[in-house]
Write an enzyme that holds these catalytic residues in place. Structure first.
Site, PDB file in Angstrom:
ATOM      1  CG  ASN A 132       0.556  26.403  33.116  1.00 45.05           C
ATOM      2  OD1 ASN A 132       0.531  25.935  32.140  1.00 45.05           O
ATOM      3  ND2 ASN A 132       1.333  26.430  33.937  1.00 45.05           N
ATOM      4  CD  GLU A 195      -0.590  23.388  30.284  1.00 48.62           C
ATOM      5  OE1 GLU A 195       0.493  23.958  29.980  1.00 48.62           O
ATOM      6  OE2 GLU A 195      -1.618  23.932  30.231  1.00 48.62           O
ATOM      7  CG  ASP A 239      18.123  20.576  35.468  1.00 46.60           C
ATOM      8  OD1 ASP A 239      17.393  19.795  34.799  1.00 46.60           O
ATOM      9  OD2 ASP A 239      17.503  21.706  35.826  1.00 46.60           O
TER      10      ASP A 239
END
Length: 411
Positions: A132, A195, A239
């Site tokens: 991953n 990925e 964020d």
């Protein structure tokens, strides 16, 4: 590696030395938010904004802006080649060698924001399909320690949880300064273990190197370590919304080995920047496109910059039957749980021009028949207006087929 694309771009280089906490102000004061730059931060090269716009992403891919969503939706998975050569030099572990930035005054500390975390199951074979790759923010808490934000129930969190339940740490590689398209692939929601193959498709081929039991893409910096069961405070941190996320207990990463390219280039993503928005939002566009294509003839999907490329989408369709617009709304909201609002427009509306989109809302929408509101759904924890659940909405701003002539526009 990030240096492989420098010649493709109009990169601005600045030699004057900045402190690690001065970078965001320097970029803002000089109007460089949408400009690829290489800065001198405490004697080290720091690159920023190499994927800060839709046009830059199109440049790497060699596609036109209007074709981007359709192109991304059509991509499959490419082959990944494991090679033996590895050109980075191993140095004694000391994160102080890296120009790790503190972005805003209220941040909990200095953060790695463009580190791609490479991991696999603790008992899995060393094959590309078992790995991953995902981007995580990591706060530096020592010369060999970071605190990593892991979001439940995403893949890295699940791998870590499985390792801890087996009484083991999760081995990881943190790679910094990868090709922008590998960064984009790491931000894209693909099935577990895809990925690397997705990055290969984007990049038209990917070679990876093996260090210990980990596979590493070409990078400027490689940190080999373990996500442990130790927890420390992580945050505060800005964020995507430009507001502070809360402080949480998060896992500690202990770094065991460190590799650097000669005259390495450190890569950094400014929180709440255009680059953050591109990486958070555009990967969802092909996912929404595919979902909407199951219910009507979709032409394009664009996440809106006003919603931080995260909460709202414009969906363009070729309307064939009444109800297509509302079906598109429901499909889009189902495809992306973080999506909060959708505007569906006809194929004569320019989805990149919000003035044209607003025109469609003004002239083709009636609130009592074309507004969809759904209460009590799971939304994004990043939305400061949401509670435990959120309400989602959709606007069907498409022409009524029984009187299309009423909507004809002059050229």
């Amino acid at each position: 590696m990030i240096r492989d694309v420098i010649n493709l771009l109009n990169v601005k280089t600045f030699e004057d030395e900045l402190k690690h906490h001065e970078v965001v102000d320097f970029i803002r004061e000089n109007g460089l938010e949408k400009t690829p730059v290489i800065l001198n931060v405490e004697g080290r090269k720091v690159a920023k904004n190499f994927i800060c716009s839709r046009d830059l992403l199109c440049c790497y891919l060699g596609v036109e802006r209007e074709e981007l969503c359709r192109y991304l939706a059509s991509l499959g998975y490419g082959d990944v080649e494991i090679v033996k050569s590895f050109s980075l030099d191993e140095v004694d572990v000391d994160l102080n060698l890296l120009p790790i930035l503190k972005y805003y005054e209220g941040d909990g500390g200095r953060y790695i924001t463009a580190g791609v975390v490479i991991a696999k199951g603790v008992d899995a074979d060393v094959r590309p399909e078992n790995f991953n790759a995902s981007i995580h923010r990591m706060m530096m808490i020592g010369r060999d320690k970071l605190v990593i934000r892991l979001v439940e129930p995403r893949h890295t969190y699940l791998l870590w949880k499985d390792a801890i339940e087996k009484g083991r740490d999760l081995p990881v590689a943190i790679v910094i300064g990868v090709h922008p398209l590998f960064l984009f692939a790491s931000a894209t929601r693909v099935p577990f273990g895809k990925e690397f193959e997705y990055a290969s498709s984007l990049m038209r081929g990917l070679k990876v190197y093996r260090i210990e039991d980990l596979l590493i893409p070409p990078s400027e910096i490689v940190l080999i370590g373990r996500i442990t069961d130790k927890l420390e405070d992580e945050g505060p941190f800005i964020d995507i919304t430009g507001t502070y996320d809360k402080v949480r207990k998060q896992p500690v990463v202990e770094i065991d080995r460190m590799f650097l390219a000669e005259d390495f280039i450190y890569y950094s993503i400014t929180p709440a920047s255009y680059e953050h928005m591109v990486l958070m939002g555009i990967p969802y566009e092909p996912i929404i496109y595919k979902a909407v294509s199951n219910v009507c003839k979709v032409k394009n999907v664009v996440m809106t910059t006003g919603s931080r490329c995260y909460f709202h989408a414009i969906v363009q369709i070729e309307k064939i039957t009444e109800g297509d617009g509302k079906n598109a709304i429901l499909a889009a909201l189902s495809a992306n749980p973080s999506l909060k609002g959708v505007i569906v427009v006809d194929d004569d509306i320019d989805v990149y021009d919000y003035e044209d989109v607003e025109y469609a809302v003004a002239t083709r929408f009636q609130a009592d028949r074309d507004l969809v509101v759904i209460k009590g759904l799971r939304g994004s924890s990043l939305d400061p207006s949401a509670g435990e659940t959120t309400a989602k909405w959709g606007i069907d701003a498409t022409k009524y087929l029984d009187r299309v002539g009423d909507f004809k526009r002059v050229a």
